[in-house]
Design an enzyme around this catalytic site. Sequence first.
Site, PDB file in Angstrom:
ATOM      1  N   ARG A   1      38.468 -76.163   1.885  1.00 14.86           N
ATOM      2  CA  ARG A   1      37.947 -77.009   2.957  1.00 14.86           C
ATOM      3  C   ARG A   1      36.439 -76.830   3.075  1.00 14.86           C
ATOM      4  O   ARG A   1      35.945 -75.701   3.094  1.00 14.86           O
ATOM      5  CB  ARG A   1      38.620 -76.663   4.290  1.00 14.86           C
TER       6      ARG A   1
ATOM      7  N   ARG B   1      44.027 -65.209   7.688  1.00 14.34           N
ATOM      8  CA  ARG B   1      43.972 -64.908   9.122  1.00 14.34           C
ATOM      9  C   ARG B   1      45.013 -63.847   9.499  1.00 14.34           C
ATOM     10  O   ARG B   1      44.791 -63.056  10.418  1.00 14.34           O
ATOM     11  CB  ARG B   1      44.167 -66.186   9.935  1.00 14.34           C
TER      12      ARG B   1
ATOM     13  N   ARG C   1      37.150 -68.020   8.838  1.00 16.72           N
ATOM     14  CA  ARG C   1      36.939 -69.414   8.445  1.00 16.72           C
ATOM     15  C   ARG C   1      36.245 -69.440   7.081  1.00 16.72           C
ATOM     16  O   ARG C   1      35.037 -69.282   6.983  1.00 16.72           O
ATOM     17  CB  ARG C   1      36.109 -70.149   9.497  1.00 16.72           C
TER      18      ARG C   1
ATOM     19  N   GLU D   1      44.004 -69.011  16.655  1.00 21.27           N
ATOM     20  CA  GLU D   1      44.997 -69.799  15.916  1.00 21.27           C
ATOM     21  C   GLU D   1      45.292 -69.193  14.545  1.00 21.27           C
ATOM     22  O   GLU D   1      44.384 -68.829  13.796  1.00 21.27           O
ATOM     23  CB  GLU D   1      44.494 -71.232  15.726  1.00 21.27           C
TER      24      GLU D   1
ATOM     25  N   SER E   1      49.515 -73.920  12.825  1.00 15.95           N
ATOM     26  CA  SER E   1      49.788 -75.159  13.543  1.00 15.95           C
ATOM     27  C   SER E   1      51.050 -75.757  12.953  1.00 15.95           C
ATOM     28  O   SER E   1      51.167 -75.884  11.730  1.00 15.95           O
ATOM     29  CB  SER E   1      48.626 -76.150  13.402  1.00 15.95           C
TER      30      SER E   1
END
Length: 425
Positions: free
Chosen positions: A261, A390, A276, A348, A351
């Site tokens: 990403r 994460r 990230r 987070e 999801s």
Amino acid sequence: MHDIRFIRENPAAFDAGLARRGLAPLSAEILALDKSHRELIVEIEHLQAERKRLSAFVGQLRGLGQHEEAMSFQQDAIEVSKKLKDLEPELDKSKGALTAMLAAIPNLPVDDVPQGADEADNVEVSRWGSPRDFDFAPQDHADFGPALGLDFEGGAKLSGARFTALRGQMARLHRALAQYMLDTQTGANGYEEVNPPLLVRDEALFGTGQLPKFAEDLFRTTDGRWLIPTAEVSLTNLVADQILALDSLPIRMTALTPCFRSEAGSAGRDTRGFIRQHQFEKVELVAIAKPEESEAEHERMCAAAEGILQALGLPYRKMLLCTGDMGFGARKTWDLEVWLPSQATYREISSVSNCGDFQARRMNARYKPEGEKQTRFLHTLNGSGLAVGRTLVAVLENYQQADGSVTVPDVLAPYMGGITKLAPR
């Protein structure tokens, strides 16, 4: 993609759904494009029928030896063909305009999704576990991680910011987490393991909703393919342009892949550490289900992700995302947020989304209900089970010790080759 028939029959309800997403009404504009497109279709169909009628008449006249009369009607058929040739580009243009507009509109939230503008309006559903009571000040993984094998400098030297090399025992722990997740999802939770392509065409990213709107968040190769931002793209598109057998549903798939990403919209966020990254690994979960089963499948998928956190002993909370914080293709999303001691907050880590038939319409993925002649669009769901990087951060921070070491969670013992603690090198 939205159902144009629903918009025709329920324009007010469609605009109400857009309003919940913070968008202006669009039904009138969509229906105007749709009306123009359908009028062109009717006109073209009329001209095609006229050309067929004239051609048949020409053939009959020639069969009767009436060649002069035949030539006259043939000229009329030629004129009709010219009109058709002029209209066909207009039809393509109107279809493209309607498709482009529908493709740029996000999915509509279901009724129980809370109204809100951003993450501050998300609703906490539940919590599991209690944050550890440290007898020392817990450190950020970015501070003590390098001594354990988080090589931020090496990754940045090779590839730039937000790339990290994992070395030695840290690489082993990362691999152990990924393998444990994959083994659990394929074993206890019954997902089929898939090793999918990491490079995909435009059509695949359109199917799951990343294109055309979010191209800037992706990496593209020199031959025009795209690096996947999540295995959701590859897994979900495996059913594109298919009519699935009823007895094959639900289909549950999982994959451990690198994800890529550009993080174009996240400037300044999480610039330190391993949270990230431009490249990371994730165990993705995807389900393809009948519409009446998708809500139960959503619950099941979320439980599969929660089970990993519970087995690792990581405190977390389950959040129901509000209308303003949901992803483009989702109709309902739960976020799982893991506790990070250094930040004294939940972040987070997964999801889990139910997309309804939104992606299936874009991919033309259908099934045929028993006893019915017509096909229906499937429902698609996706979630992280979990993001490996994460989870690594959460383990490092929650299991850190005062001497800079990290205790390995018991459930990972079979994957660590006898290593029970990561010690500073």
